[in-house]
Scaffold this motif. Sequence first.
Motif, short mmCIF file in Angstrom:
data_model
loop_
_atom_site.label_atom_id
_atom_site.label_comp_id
_atom_site.label_asym_id
_atom_site.label_seq_id
_atom_site.Cartn_x
_atom_site.Cartn_y
_atom_site.Cartn_z
N ASP A 9 0.82 -1.21 0.00
CA ASP A 9 0.00 0.00 0.00
C ASP A 9 0.85 1.26 0.00
O ASP A 9 0.51 2.25 -0.65
N LEU A 10 1.98 1.22 0.70
CA LEU A 10 2.88 2.37 0.68
C LEU A 10 3.52 2.50 -0.70
O LEU A 10 3.75 3.63 -1.17
N SER A 11 3.80 1.38 -1.34
CA SER A 11 4.34 1.43 -2.70
C SER A 11 3.31 2.01 -3.67
O SER A 11 3.65 2.79 -4.56
N TRP A 12 2.04 1.64 -3.48
CA TRP A 12 0.99 2.22 -4.33
C TRP A 12 0.94 3.73 -4.16
O TRP A 12 0.77 4.47 -5.14
N CYS A 44 5.63 -2.09 -6.28
CA CYS A 44 6.79 -2.99 -6.26
C CYS A 44 7.21 -3.20 -4.81
O CYS A 44 7.68 -2.28 -4.14
N CYS A 45 7.02 -4.44 -4.32
CA CYS A 45 7.38 -4.76 -2.93
C CYS A 45 8.82 -5.26 -2.81
O CYS A 45 9.30 -5.48 -1.70
N LEU A 46 9.49 -5.45 -3.93
CA LEU A 46 10.90 -5.85 -3.91
C LEU A 46 11.76 -4.64 -3.60
O LEU A 46 11.53 -3.55 -4.13
N CYS A 47 12.74 -4.84 -2.76
CA CYS A 47 13.65 -3.77 -2.37
C CYS A 47 14.97 -3.95 -3.11
O CYS A 47 15.71 -4.90 -2.82
N PRO A 48 15.31 -3.10 -4.07
CA PRO A 48 16.52 -3.30 -4.86
C PRO A 48 17.76 -2.72 -4.18
O PRO A 48 17.67 -1.91 -3.26
N GLY A 49 18.92 -3.17 -4.65
CA GLY A 49 20.18 -2.56 -4.26
C GLY A 49 20.67 -2.90 -2.87
O GLY A 49 21.61 -2.27 -2.38
N GLY A 64 12.24 2.76 -0.67
CA GLY A 64 10.88 2.69 -1.19
C GLY A 64 10.49 3.94 -1.96
O GLY A 64 9.44 3.99 -2.59
N LYS A 65 11.33 4.97 -1.89
CA LYS A 65 11.10 6.19 -2.66
C LYS A 65 11.66 6.01 -4.07
O LYS A 65 12.42 5.08 -4.35
#
Length: 712
Positions: free
Chosen positions: A35-38, A594-599, A685-686
């Motif tokens: 929801d925060l990603s949305w 996107c719930c995946l956290c990159p990097g 997440g930003k």
Amino acid sequence: MHKETSTGTGLNQQPQVSTAEKGLESGTYKYINRDLSWMEFNRRVMEEAEDNTTPLLERVKFLSIVSSNLDEFMSVRVAGIIDQIKAGYTKKDFTGYTPFQLYKRVMRRSVKMVSDQYKIYRDLLRQLAKEHIHITQYTDLSINQKKSVDQYFEDIVFPVLTPMAVDQSRPFPLVHSLGLYMAVLLKKDRPRKTDEQEEPFFAIIQVPSILPRYYEIPGRANSKKKEYILLEEIIRHRIHTMFEGYTPISIGGFRMTRNADLTLNEEGAEDLLEEIEKELRKRRWGVPVRLEIEKGMDPLALEMLQEEFEIEEDIFEIDGPLDLTFLMKLSLGMTGKDHLRYEKLVGEYPREFHDCEDMFEVIRNQDVLLYHPYESFDALIDFAEQAAEDPQVLAIKMTLYRVSGNSPLIKALEQAAEAGKQVTVVVELKARFDEENNIQWARQLEKAGCHVVYGLVGLKTHAKIMLVVRREEDQLRRYVHVGTGNYNEKTAKLYTDLGLFTTNSEIGEDASALFNEITGYSSLHEWKALSVAPTDMKPLLIDYIRKEAQHAREGKPAHIIVKMNSLSHQPMIDELYRASQAGVKIDLIIRGICCLCPGVKGLSEHINVISIVDRFLEHTRMFYFENNGDSTVFISSADWMTRNLVRRVELMSPVLDPSLKKSVIGILNLCLSDNVKARRLLMSGKYERVVEANKKPLRSQFEAEKIKKWKL
């Protein structure tokens, strides 16, 4: 207060979840909340409304989209969180939030989003004024303009208004979700002679949704100025005519958002269509989840609303007009202002069908890939119409999820049925907020003689597929179209989507099997080319991800590119994490959630995530696996969300023709090269804009020459 139905034995069998799919060990890995990603996605849409390089009326449209997005988010996602809190549910989700924690964070961000939204609105008003476009107040009108507005009120508005008093004999009327209302406090013109002062009288008036939200005030001769006044502004200044013998002392607009989720008992429903119709009626009485009020509403009026709706915290005080979704129609309906819009794009008719009298012959000789909106959806309509008219066509089968009003595809299906062809249509009645439209189409198709099926119990049918069976010489040939988007000619001009025509025998055999499983009783099919959720798609995708991981461990080239709308299914995220840990290069083009956290070092440092928000809604679902030099490419109707992979009938088709495969890879690489409208997801997440100082600006949706040559 905040300020600013058919049952089958195949597809209904759920795949077993292995231990490896239950999440990475010990819960130490980081995920981004859905929801925060949305909310970050909706903020990217808002940035387009704020961007001075975007044409002004397009900015107005983007701000409208922000509002409609937030309405749906509140009525579905936030409503669900509130339901969990009321039920006493305290378990954390896989991203680490309890419902209460998530609710608090979502509402804080919503407050900031609404505040920013209205700052942009006020800026847009200033920019529009420079272009001689004004949304004006009644008090700012000239005498002649007031006469025009008053006449419009008397002739058009007044007859449809209904004042609804609230007192001991007249209970509070039903307030519809997302309807615009005015709360009015009144006093008698001749109060009773008593020492005690009378309490104000309370009434509400619904701003009629059947009328345009705004009125264009007739302009002066030879004037460039366009002036509009909002319907509620007109009513506000003529509201005294509704209450003879009373004087309004306070008028405040309000808008209620209710829980819009349907609660269906599909197993016990004798008729799914009737059950959904009942639930749609119940939606009117959904539990309130948000109350929007005009800034400065009288405290007594607000108290009356709070008491009626039993709502204390979820109140948004708005400094501006409630419900900015009207900006979409305002922008689209404004004439003589094309210089404030994007240049009109007319999709080219696919070159494979140029000067073609027989589309069947073309598709029989080659697979054809369509790229909307750069290529016209008319080709698909023409194919359906030709199939309806062709005496050699015996059957047409099709899935419908969201279709347009007066859809030419519906007319073609009706024509085919009336011509005696066997026409089977799988209509998904549970397509959220399109339920009523789809019920209408279902009944219309049945009247024409089509065999209408409402899908499988417990599963939404989201697959996009059309199958045409044609008699040719001594054999039957199957013509198949599979797509990434809905069979809707209107959204095909606004969304980027792919569609594939093929006569590949394995795809055709799988298509027949898919319809058999949906419409009848069928044992599990051994899919040869297509892959179908909820049974086969997810395991196949996991196999491909793991193959890439194995190639990386062996020192071979390994690369995954995925383009879709959303990624939130934890097992799929975990597989991508493992592949990254093995050294696979992973590029994700995820427009929305996107719930995946990159990097993250040691976890996802080989994963790059970008989002493109631009003129067209990026809607294509494409999956690329390098496969040690023998690349595999799929197009699909499915995002990698739990609902798509577990609770829906979805479809994934390989692109087998080498030249078309190359075309899909070219589109993916073009998107990855975008450094104008692409934003990169950060660990926090930003998102931040992709900036490449030493490279020429490249805006993937506007690379006209590259798009025109994408098939060459």
